[in-house]
Design a protein around this motif. Structure first.
Motif, short mmCIF file in Angstrom:
data_model
loop_
_atom_site.label_atom_id
_atom_site.label_comp_id
_atom_site.label_asym_id
_atom_site.label_seq_id
_atom_site.Cartn_x
_atom_site.Cartn_y
_atom_site.Cartn_z
N UNK A 125 23.24 15.89 48.74
CA UNK A 125 22.34 15.56 47.64
C UNK A 125 20.94 15.23 48.10
N UNK A 126 20.49 15.86 49.18
CA UNK A 126 19.16 15.60 49.75
C UNK A 126 18.32 16.87 49.67
N UNK A 127 17.02 16.69 49.88
CA UNK A 127 16.11 17.82 50.06
C UNK A 127 15.43 17.65 51.41
N UNK A 128 15.53 18.67 52.26
CA UNK A 128 14.99 18.62 53.61
C UNK A 128 13.58 19.20 53.63
N UNK A 129 12.62 18.42 54.11
CA UNK A 129 11.28 18.96 54.37
C UNK A 129 11.35 19.80 55.64
N UNK A 130 10.83 21.03 55.60
CA UNK A 130 10.88 21.89 56.78
C UNK A 130 9.51 22.49 57.07
N UNK A 131 9.16 22.48 58.34
CA UNK A 131 8.07 23.30 58.86
C UNK A 131 8.71 24.37 59.73
N UNK A 132 8.20 25.57 59.66
CA UNK A 132 8.76 26.64 60.46
C UNK A 132 8.01 26.73 61.78
N UNK A 133 8.78 26.64 62.87
CA UNK A 133 8.17 26.84 64.19
C UNK A 133 7.97 28.34 64.39
N UNK A 134 6.73 28.73 64.46
CA UNK A 134 6.39 30.13 64.63
C UNK A 134 6.06 30.37 66.11
N UNK A 135 6.68 31.38 66.68
CA UNK A 135 6.35 31.76 68.05
C UNK A 135 5.06 32.57 68.01
N UNK A 136 3.97 32.00 68.50
CA UNK A 136 2.66 32.66 68.32
C UNK A 136 2.41 33.80 69.29
N UNK A 137 3.31 33.98 70.28
CA UNK A 137 3.12 34.98 71.33
C UNK A 137 1.78 34.77 72.03
N UNK A 138 1.56 33.51 72.41
CA UNK A 138 0.36 33.11 73.14
C UNK A 138 0.81 32.57 74.49
N UNK A 139 0.30 33.13 75.57
CA UNK A 139 0.67 32.67 76.89
C UNK A 139 -0.07 31.41 77.27
N UNK A 140 0.45 30.71 78.28
CA UNK A 140 -0.19 29.49 78.78
C UNK A 140 -0.16 29.51 80.30
N UNK A 141 -1.20 28.98 80.91
CA UNK A 141 -1.29 28.92 82.36
C UNK A 141 -0.48 27.73 82.86
#
Length: 383
Positions: A125-141
């Motif tokens: 009986x709940x509502x879940x707040x969701x943010x979608x983790x998007x894989x940005x395809x950005x590299x990191x050093x």
């Protein structure tokens, strides 16, 4: 100094609470300039209760990646409304715990996960707040093991699937879509990497608006800012101004949007040291070893990543010699440093492995049936 650090049985972790306070103040001084910016401490870096309490009292929320971390944060005073829950493999009981507590948001990483959260939320009986983790395809050093924003990594939803997933979520009665989440990796020192993330987020927001999706309330850019492992005394507090200024300059937030950060290592990395004691100095035909009573069970990063930690002899100011500094664990990888320059070292000397506040105590294990390390603060040592 030796008397203070020799007060307790080694090995143990020491946390400099004064430096932690200076670090928290430096972060707040930058983010308080901006309306709608929110800080969540990444608990996986260090979950020591005294450290958590100080961070919570400074006004930070929490970024958790397990049910255990959620419980720990609730126990240490973090409001559920300021806890975000990330991770690619959330178990049913962890989702139930988070929903029952009323956390701020789930950072969702796949459609199968979204479907499970929706089913559990409806049943409760709940509502879940969701943010979608998007894989940005950005590299990191950074090290290959701790980059997370490439298409080949296990994290996040492919950016090509973003619009479809949002539309799926809007059809679910147990789900409320609130935003987008990103994280490109850890121990990042080049601001160009964060600038590239800003450009990608701007691009994705433009795509959403072109599709009529204009109700994205939250943008969460994760964390990832690194620390100076080579010279901890020269740079005890990371360059938060450059980090936050990058987002202020390059990220194009829409009116009313809130920006969230999830810093971990940058908050606690420099305030922690592993204090150990020399058990033996062993001479072989080719090497001289300093064998200490801490090992990969107390500090895994050198064995796991080949990570560097500055090593200091707290008991000696003699001329330097060359040593390999190793632990007592029955693994050849139980080595903290090779060809390390230290003052002449002898049995009983106290040794500090610096910059160990992040992913040190929290990754400790009981391999070889060893006890988990104790931990003390500036106040405990009367420093």
């Amino acid at each position: 100094m030796r008397d203070a650090f020799g007060k307790f049985r080694t090995p143990y972790y020491y946390y400099d609470t004064q430096l932690l306070g200076e670090t928290l103040a430096a972060i707040k001084s930058e983010t308080d300039k901006h309306e709608g910016w929110h800080l969540h401490y990444a608990v996986k870096a260090c979950a020591n209760p005294k450290v958590l309490s100080q961070i919570q009292q400074a006004g930070f929320g929490a970024d958790c990646v397990s049910g255990g971390e959620i419980r720990t944060c609730l126990k240490n005073g973090f409001p559920a409304s300021e806890i975000v829950f990330a991770g690619v493999g959330k178990a049913d009981w962890e989702i139930e715990l988070a929903l029952e507590a009323g956390i701020q948001c789930f950072n969702v990483e796949s459609i199968p996960e979204l479907e499970v959260i929706a089913e559990i939320a409806e049943r409760m009986g709940k509502v879940a707040n969701v943010s979608f983790r998007i894989n940005p395809d950005v590299g990191a050093h950074t090290h290959a093991h701790i980059t997370t924003g490439l298409a080949e990594n296990k994290f996040g939803i492919a950016k090509e699937d973003m619009i479809r997933v949002i539309r799926v979520a809007r059809q679910m009665s147990g789900i409320r879509f609130v935003g987008l989440h990103f994280h490109i990796g850890s121990q990042i020192l080049q601001m160009d990497d964060f600038q590239a993330l800003c450009f990608r987020v701007n691009e994705l927001q433009d795509q959403l608006e072109a599709e009529g999706i204009t109700d994205v309330k939250d943008i969460n850019v994760g964390g990832g800012l690194g620390i100076d492992y080579q010279n901890p005394d020269g740079h005890p507090v990371p360059d938060f101004k450059a980090y936050f200024d990058t987002y202020a300059k390059y990220l194009k937030l829409r009116p009313g949007q809130h920006l969230h950060f999830e810093l971990g290592r940058a908050v606690v990395g420099q305030c922690g040291s592993l204090i150990t004691r020399c058990l033996y100095v062993k001479q072989t035909a080719t090497k001289e070893f300093v064998i200490v009573d801490a090992g990969m069970t107390e500090l895994l990063r050198p064995a796991l990543y080949g990570a560097h930690h500055q090593i200091q002899n707290l008991s000696s100011t003699s001329p330097e010699r060359t040593y390999d500094v190793v632990g007592p664990i029955c693994e050849s990888s139980d080595t903290f440093a090779r060809d390390c320059q230290l003052p002449l070292t002898k049995r009983g000397d106290l040794i500090a492995l610096r910059s160990a506040g992040a992913y040190g105590e929290t990754m400790a294990s009981q391999y070889n049936c060893r006890e988990l390390p104790a931990a003390y603060t500036t106040e405990d040592l009367n420093l």
